[in-house]
Motif scaffolding. Structure first.
Motif, PDB file in Angstrom:
ATOM      1  N   ARG A  26      -2.580 -11.060   2.734  1.00  0.00           N
ATOM      2  CA  ARG A  26      -3.981 -10.667   2.698  1.00  0.00           C
ATOM      3  C   ARG A  26      -4.501 -10.713   1.268  1.00  0.00           C
ATOM      4  N   ASN A  27      -5.784 -10.504   1.112  1.00  0.00           N
ATOM      5  CA  ASN A  27      -6.449 -10.601  -0.169  1.00  0.00           C
ATOM      6  C   ASN A  27      -5.795  -9.688  -1.206  1.00  0.00           C
ATOM      7  N   ILE A  28      -5.316 -10.297  -2.309  1.00  0.00           N
ATOM      8  CA  ILE A  28      -4.596  -9.490  -3.288  1.00  0.00           C
ATOM      9  C   ILE A  28      -5.524  -8.585  -4.088  1.00  0.00           C
ATOM     10  N   LEU A  29      -6.807  -8.786  -3.975  1.00  0.00           N
ATOM     11  CA  LEU A  29      -7.739  -7.882  -4.643  1.00  0.00           C
ATOM     12  C   LEU A  29      -7.755  -6.508  -3.971  1.00  0.00           C
ATOM     13  N   SER A  30      -7.084  -6.389  -2.834  1.00  0.00           N
ATOM     14  CA  SER A  30      -6.978  -5.100  -2.151  1.00  0.00           C
ATOM     15  C   SER A  30      -5.818  -4.260  -2.694  1.00  0.00           C
ATOM     16  N   PHE A  31      -5.099  -4.824  -3.665  1.00  0.00           N
ATOM     17  CA  PHE A  31      -3.966  -4.109  -4.240  1.00  0.00           C
ATOM     18  C   PHE A  31      -4.324  -3.555  -5.611  1.00  0.00           C
ATOM     19  N   SER A  32      -3.899  -2.337  -5.884  1.00  0.00           N
ATOM     20  CA  SER A  32      -4.172  -1.753  -7.198  1.00  0.00           C
ATOM     21  C   SER A  32      -3.217  -2.305  -8.252  1.00  0.00           C
ATOM     22  N   VAL A  33      -2.039  -2.701  -7.827  1.00  0.00           N
ATOM     23  CA  VAL A  33      -1.065  -3.261  -8.759  1.00  0.00           C
ATOM     24  C   VAL A  33      -0.116  -4.175  -7.999  1.00  0.00           C
ATOM     25  N   MET A  34       0.320  -5.214  -8.668  1.00  0.00           N
ATOM     26  CA  MET A  34       1.342  -6.122  -8.150  1.00  0.00           C
ATOM     27  C   MET A  34       2.438  -6.214  -9.207  1.00  0.00           C
ATOM     28  N   ASP A  35       3.677  -6.103  -8.748  1.00  0.00           N
ATOM     29  CA  ASP A  35       4.799  -6.036  -9.683  1.00  0.00           C
ATOM     30  C   ASP A  35       5.891  -7.028  -9.306  1.00  0.00           C
ATOM     31  N   TRP A  36       6.721  -7.296 -10.285  1.00  0.00           N
ATOM     32  CA  TRP A  36       8.021  -7.922 -10.051  1.00  0.00           C
ATOM     33  C   TRP A  36       9.096  -6.939 -10.498  1.00  0.00           C
ATOM     34  N   TYR A  37      10.053  -6.697  -9.619  1.00  0.00           N
ATOM     35  CA  TYR A  37      11.240  -5.916  -9.915  1.00  0.00           C
ATOM     36  C   TYR A  37      12.443  -6.860  -9.861  1.00  0.00           C
ATOM     37  N   ARG A  38      13.555  -6.388 -10.381  1.00  0.00           N
ATOM     38  CA  ARG A  38      14.806  -7.134 -10.235  1.00  0.00           C
ATOM     39  C   ARG A  38      15.969  -6.166 -10.075  1.00  0.00           C
ATOM     40  N   GLN A  39      16.995  -6.677  -9.418  1.00  0.00           N
ATOM     41  CA  GLN A  39      18.200  -5.880  -9.224  1.00  0.00           C
ATOM     42  C   GLN A  39      19.416  -6.761  -9.428  1.00  0.00           C
ATOM     43  N   ALA A  40      20.178  -6.429 -10.442  1.00  0.00           N
ATOM     44  CA  ALA A  40      21.415  -7.144 -10.730  1.00  0.00           C
ATOM     45  C   ALA A  40      22.559  -6.461  -9.979  1.00  0.00           C
ATOM     46  N   PHE A  52      -2.315  -5.312 -13.050  1.00  0.00           N
ATOM     47  CA  PHE A  52      -3.171  -4.337 -12.408  1.00  0.00           C
ATOM     48  C   PHE A  52      -4.472  -4.996 -11.941  1.00  0.00           C
ATOM     49  N   SER A  53      -5.179  -4.294 -11.099  1.00  0.00           N
ATOM     50  CA  SER A  53      -6.362  -4.876 -10.476  1.00  0.00           C
ATOM     51  C   SER A  53      -7.384  -5.340 -11.500  1.00  0.00           C
ATOM     52  N   GLY A  54      -7.464  -4.651 -12.620  1.00  0.00           N
ATOM     53  CA  GLY A  54      -8.420  -5.045 -13.653  1.00  0.00           C
ATOM     54  C   GLY A  54      -7.944  -6.191 -14.517  1.00  0.00           C
ATOM     55  N   VAL A  92      18.461 -10.456  -8.285  1.00  0.00           N
ATOM     56  CA  VAL A  92      17.519 -10.728  -7.201  1.00  0.00           C
ATOM     57  C   VAL A  92      16.170 -10.164  -7.640  1.00  0.00           C
ATOM     58  N   TYR A  93      15.142 -10.998  -7.578  1.00  0.00           N
ATOM     59  CA  TYR A  93      13.803 -10.601  -8.002  1.00  0.00           C
ATOM     60  C   TYR A  93      12.957 -10.307  -6.767  1.00  0.00           C
ATOM     61  N   TYR A  94      12.286  -9.157  -6.828  1.00  0.00           N
ATOM     62  CA  TYR A  94      11.487  -8.692  -5.693  1.00  0.00           C
ATOM     63  C   TYR A  94      10.020  -8.549  -6.100  1.00  0.00           C
ATOM     64  N   CYS A  95       9.161  -8.986  -5.226  1.00  0.00           N
ATOM     65  CA  CYS A  95       7.731  -8.763  -5.369  1.00  0.00           C
ATOM     66  C   CYS A  95       7.386  -7.417  -4.714  1.00  0.00           C
ATOM     67  N   HIS A  96       6.518  -6.669  -5.346  1.00  0.00           N
ATOM     68  CA  HIS A  96       6.110  -5.352  -4.840  1.00  0.00           C
ATOM     69  C   HIS A  96       4.608  -5.207  -5.056  1.00  0.00           C
ATOM     70  N   VAL A  97       3.925  -4.639  -4.076  1.00  0.00           N
ATOM     71  CA  VAL A  97       2.503  -4.375  -4.240  1.00  0.00           C
ATOM     72  C   VAL A  97       2.190  -2.959  -3.779  1.00  0.00           C
ATOM     73  N   LYS A  98       1.139  -2.409  -4.363  1.00  0.00           N
ATOM     74  CA  LYS A  98       0.666  -1.094  -3.959  1.00  0.00           C
ATOM     75  C   LYS A  98      -0.821  -1.204  -3.649  1.00  0.00           C
ATOM     76  N   ALA A  99      -1.171  -0.775  -2.444  1.00  0.00           N
ATOM     77  CA  ALA A  99      -2.575  -0.818  -2.043  1.00  0.00           C
ATOM     78  C   ALA A  99      -3.305   0.422  -2.553  1.00  0.00           C
ATOM     79  N   TYR A 100      -4.636   0.382  -2.504  1.00  0.00           N
ATOM     80  CA  TYR A 100      -5.411   1.539  -2.932  1.00  0.00           C
ATOM     81  C   TYR A 100      -5.167   2.741  -2.018  1.00  0.00           C
ATOM     82  N   SER A 101      -4.645   2.485  -0.831  1.00  0.00           N
ATOM     83  CA  SER A 101      -4.278   3.554   0.099  1.00  0.00           C
ATOM     84  C   SER A 101      -2.953   4.202  -0.273  1.00  0.00           C
ATOM     85  N   ASP A 102      -2.305   3.682  -1.320  1.00  0.00           N
ATOM     86  CA  ASP A 102      -0.976   4.110  -1.789  1.00  0.00           C
ATOM     87  C   ASP A 102       0.162   3.571  -0.935  1.00  0.00           C
ATOM     88  N   LEU A 103      -0.141   2.799   0.100  1.00  0.00           N
ATOM     89  CA  LEU A 103       0.935   2.131   0.831  1.00  0.00           C
ATOM     90  C   LEU A 103       1.557   1.071  -0.059  1.00  0.00           C
TER      91      LEU A 103
END
Length: 116
Positions: A26-40, A52-54, A92-103
């Protein structure tokens, strides 16, 4: 529900480059932040980079100057450009997003291996 599909992980030699992609359902402008994490292996998951959204960005010290996070709003995709890769970037690199709803939502992960 949001689907995140990552791609771009690969085996690369030290000093090489990779670009990871994370396409959202869905539209990524609906997310307050988009991240990349990693786990070795044997380590905790860690935050690598955020956008961040701005438009502001933040990076883990270990990747500053080598990695760049950016997004294409028209494609609903966030990217991680990784240059000057080191063996310690293997994870392993993971994409993570947080919506304005905090989900929050996670992708399935993509393997990056840096080895000669």
């Amino acid at each position: 529900q949001v689907q995140l599909v990552e791609s771009g992980g690969d085996l690369v030699k030290p000093g090489g480059s990779l670009r990871l992609s994370c396409a959202a359902s869905r539209n990524i402008l609906s997310f307050s932040v988009m991240d990349w994490y990693r786990q070795a292996p044997g380590k905790q998951r860690e935050l690598v980079a955020s956008i961040f959204s701005g438009g502001s960005r933040d990076y883990q010290d270990a990747v500053k100057g080598r990695f760049t996070i950016f997004r294409d709003n028209a494609k609903n995709t966030v990217y991680l450009q990784m240059n000057s890769l080191k063996p310690e970037d293997t994870a392993v690199y993971y994409c993570h997003v947080k919506a304005y709803s905090d989900l929050e939502y996670w992708g399935q992960g993509t393997q990056v291996t840096v080895s000669s």
